[in-house]
Design a protein around this motif. Structure first.
Motif, short mmCIF file in Angstrom:
data_model
loop_
_atom_site.label_atom_id
_atom_site.label_comp_id
_atom_site.label_asym_id
_atom_site.label_seq_id
_atom_site.Cartn_x
_atom_site.Cartn_y
_atom_site.Cartn_z
N UNK A 126 40.24 23.28 -18.64
CA UNK A 126 39.88 21.93 -18.20
C UNK A 126 38.41 21.64 -18.48
N UNK A 127 37.51 22.23 -17.68
CA UNK A 127 36.09 21.89 -17.78
C UNK A 127 35.45 22.39 -19.06
N UNK A 128 35.79 23.61 -19.49
CA UNK A 128 35.12 24.19 -20.65
C UNK A 128 35.36 23.39 -21.94
N UNK A 129 36.60 22.98 -22.26
CA UNK A 129 36.77 22.16 -23.48
C UNK A 129 36.03 20.84 -23.41
N UNK A 130 36.01 20.21 -22.23
CA UNK A 130 35.31 18.94 -22.09
C UNK A 130 33.81 19.11 -22.29
N UNK A 131 33.23 20.16 -21.68
CA UNK A 131 31.79 20.40 -21.83
C UNK A 131 31.45 20.77 -23.27
N UNK A 132 32.30 21.58 -23.90
CA UNK A 132 32.04 21.97 -25.29
C UNK A 132 32.09 20.76 -26.21
N UNK A 133 33.06 19.89 -25.97
CA UNK A 133 33.15 18.68 -26.79
C UNK A 133 31.94 17.79 -26.58
N UNK A 134 31.49 17.68 -25.34
CA UNK A 134 30.33 16.84 -25.04
C UNK A 134 29.07 17.39 -25.70
N UNK A 135 28.88 18.72 -25.62
CA UNK A 135 27.70 19.33 -26.24
C UNK A 135 27.75 19.20 -27.76
N UNK A 136 28.95 19.39 -28.33
CA UNK A 136 29.09 19.24 -29.78
C UNK A 136 28.78 17.81 -30.22
N UNK A 137 29.22 16.85 -29.39
CA UNK A 137 28.94 15.45 -29.70
C UNK A 137 27.44 15.18 -29.68
N UNK A 138 26.76 15.66 -28.65
CA UNK A 138 25.31 15.47 -28.57
C UNK A 138 24.61 16.13 -29.75
N UNK A 139 25.06 17.34 -30.11
CA UNK A 139 24.45 18.04 -31.23
C UNK A 139 24.62 17.27 -32.53
N UNK A 140 25.81 16.73 -32.74
CA UNK A 140 26.06 15.97 -33.97
C UNK A 140 25.25 14.68 -34.01
N UNK A 141 25.05 14.06 -32.84
CA UNK A 141 24.26 12.82 -32.79
C UNK A 141 22.80 13.10 -33.05
N UNK A 142 22.28 14.18 -32.45
CA UNK A 142 20.85 14.46 -32.55
C UNK A 142 20.49 15.12 -33.88
#
Length: 380
Positions: free
Chosen positions: A271-287
């Motif tokens: 539950x939490x781990x995939x959501x957090x990983x996706x969020x961090x990956x999104x931020x990394x790709x944006x930055x």
């Protein structure tokens, strides 16, 4: 310090005698450090809560000065890297010793199973003895034969109790080093137990999560079974820093809490781990932007990863031994390559087992390209 240490140790590769001497010397340094530390802190005095001349109570700012040095030494022993990095170096030397000696290729390999089981038995017996002593919290009438008197005090200098707990574990560094080395051969009953699929595939992935979540799960369990919260932190502690206490449940409930913690860990993993990983990956790709793995040159990325690990850029026709990788560095290299070539849309699976059959850097590049091709073929 890993790259420089690795390069230094690699110069002695295959020199079994040199690694034995180095490990022995480091373990001797360990005992010297333990002895000096213990005799430096064991007789710490209490704090001057009252003025020795007038008898009046001292302000907190005054007797905190007495507490500073003792607590700084004890806390530094836990957190300051020179006090614990020694064991990291011992572990690295042991890995190189294993690679140099190759115990599984010897005719007497089975004897390492006896060694591993013997170490396991000693550790088990000692653990039982420690647990059988019971809890020493504020038990003034009970003596603890396996602890020095200085580590059983309830005065201002009770931080000495904590540093003994740590020193006691470090005293067994030679035994645990031998234990890990012998276990690595896969021989013996202990190794057979530890490689059970249930432990390896089901339990072990939750080891770090159990460390993170056991406190809160224990709190919830206590609240659910005792009709109230175990508010340990609302009381005055025995130390200035990190003063934990065991959750006050019966011994058999320990197994309930462990099972609940593993279950909660599993829930977080899906539950939490995939959501957090996706969020961090999104931020990394944006930055920073994330290039598509198809645009990455596999050979150049591989050479860069090896250069980061070893300090020099290899050629494709170099053997793994020439690069300082062999079996010791393959797990780290596999993790680096997996991270470099994987993306949310296309994860690439690279393991140390896949790389273990490679003879040259070019062979690893071929394995990497096959893994990327497989990811594309799977439609990921």
């Amino acid at each position: 310090i890993f790259p420089s240490m690795y390069n230094g140790l690699f110069r002695w590769r295959s020199n079994t005698k040199r690694f034995l001497q180095l490990i022995t010397g480091l373990l001797v340094v360990n005992y010297i450090l333990l002895i000096v530390t213990w005799f430096s802190v064991k007789d710490a005095n209490g704090y001057t809560h009252y003025d020795p001349e007038t008898g009046n109570a001292q302000p907190v700012s005054e007797y905190n000065k007495d507490a500073f040095m003792h607590n700084a030494v004890v806390l530094g022993w836990y957190l300051f890297s020179p006090f614990w990095i020694l064991y990291f170096v011992v572990g690295a030397c042991t890995a190189f010793l294993y690679d140099a000696y190759r115990p599984t290729e010897k005719v007497n390999a089975r004897y390492w199973g006896y060694v591993a089981d013997g170490c396991s038995l000693v550790i088990l017996i000692w653990s039982i003895c420690l647990i059988a002593q019971g809890d020493n919290s504020y038990n003034f009438d009970k003596s603890f034969d396996l602890r020095p008197d200085e580590a059983d005090n309830f005065t201002d200098a009770a931080a000495t109790n904590r540093i003994w707990d740590n020193i006691c574990g470090r005293l067994f560094a030679p035994l645990t080093t031998l234990w890990i080395f012998s276990l690595s051969t896969g021989e013996g009953w202990t190794a057979m137990l530890f490689r059970m699929p249930f432990l390896v595939e089901t339990i072990s992935p939750h080891s770090y999560n159990c460390f993170l979540f056991h406190q809160m799960v224990g709190q919830w369990y206590y609240a659910a079974t005792r009709n109230g919260w175990w508010n340990w932190w609302q009381y005055r502690k025995t130390m200035y820093w990190f003063s934990p206490g065991p959750c006050p449940v019966e011994w058999y409930e320990y197994f309930y809490v462990v099972m609940l913690t593993v279950m909660f860990s599993s829930l977080m993993n899906v539950t939490a781990e995939p959501l957090m990983s996706a969020f961090i990956s999104f931020l990394t790709s944006v930055i920073f932007g994330v290039p598509d793995s198809d645009d990455v040159d596999a050979e150049m990325a591989l050479i860069t990863a090896i250069e980061d690990m070893t300090g020099f850029a290899p050629e494709l026709d170099w053997t793994l031994d020439q690069c300082g990788l062999s079996s010791v560095g393959l797990p780290q290299l596999a993790a680096r390559l997996k991270k470099a070539f994987s993306s949310k849309a296309k994860p690439v699976s690279v393991s140390a087992a896949q790389l273990s059959n490679a003879r040259t850097i070019g062979d690893i590049a071929d394995v990497l390209e096959s893994a990327m091709a497989q990811a594309n073929a799977d439609g990921i």
